[in-house]
Design an enzyme around this catalytic site. Structure first.
Site, short mmCIF file in Angstrom:
data_model
loop_
_atom_site.label_atom_id
_atom_site.label_comp_id
_atom_site.label_asym_id
_atom_site.label_seq_id
_atom_site.Cartn_x
_atom_site.Cartn_y
_atom_site.Cartn_z
N ASP A 72 0.11 -5.86 0.19
CA ASP A 72 -1.14 -6.18 -0.51
C ASP A 72 -0.89 -7.43 -1.32
O ASP A 72 0.18 -7.60 -1.92
CB ASP A 72 -1.54 -5.04 -1.47
CG ASP A 72 -2.24 -3.90 -0.77
OD1 ASP A 72 -2.92 -4.15 0.25
OD2 ASP A 72 -2.12 -2.76 -1.24
N VAL B 167 3.64 -13.53 -24.76
CA VAL B 167 4.51 -13.18 -23.64
C VAL B 167 5.30 -14.42 -23.22
O VAL B 167 4.72 -15.49 -23.03
CB VAL B 167 3.71 -12.65 -22.44
CG1 VAL B 167 4.60 -12.39 -21.25
CG2 VAL B 167 2.94 -11.41 -22.80
N CYS C 184 0.85 -1.19 0.00
CA CYS C 184 0.00 0.00 0.00
C CYS C 184 0.88 1.24 0.00
O CYS C 184 1.78 1.36 0.84
CB CYS C 184 -0.91 -0.01 1.22
SG CYS C 184 -1.89 1.50 1.38
#
Length: 143
Positions: A45, A60, A38
């Site tokens: 988080d 990817v 955060c």
């Protein structure tokens, strides 16, 4: 230094040529251990990311995606910002026909946050959905 140094976090995403560019197919990445912190409190988080994409010319490369996601571990980021930044970075290197990112953030202060972003390449139309018949599972046992 060993011949194969340990992996390190990186913001560099690598790509490889789509092996079947003539067909739409979904590539799904499940990333259940995403971590950042955060930007206001510094507390960690955690999120489960699902990336669904229909590649065009490039896909990817998996290890670079893993190192890319790892690179957020020590960064402060709001849920909405980091989800959209990841979307932008993947689009920048792959230019997919379609991409959707779903970030399911773990509870914080009694609130779950889900952020879903998607983008389709201009002019791309998905193939019509095919609904197949549903058959009950057979156990081989008499009832």
């Amino acid at each position: 230094m060993p011949p194969n140094p340990p992996s390190r976090p990186s913001k560099e995403l690598h790509v490889f040529p789509n092996p079947a560019p003539e067909r739409d197919y979904v590539i799904q990445f499940q990333i259940p251990e995403f971590t950042c912190h955060c930007p206001l409190t510094g507390q960690p988080d955690f999120a489960h990311f699902t990336i669904d994409m229909i590649a065009d010319k490039h896909c990817v490369e998996l290890k670079s995606l893993k190192m890319y996601m790892w690179s957020y571990r020590d960064e402060g980021a709001f849920h909405e910002k980091v989800t959209n930044t990841i979307m932008d970075d993947i689009i920048k290197v792959t230019n997919p026909r379609f991409i959707r990112i779903t970030a399911k953030w773990f509870v914080r202060g009694g609130i779950y946050t889900n952020v879903v972003v998607e983008q389709a390449k201009k002019g791309w139309k998905p193939a019509p959905r095919v609904d197949l018949p549903v058959h009950g599972a057979e156990s081989g046992l008499l009832r």
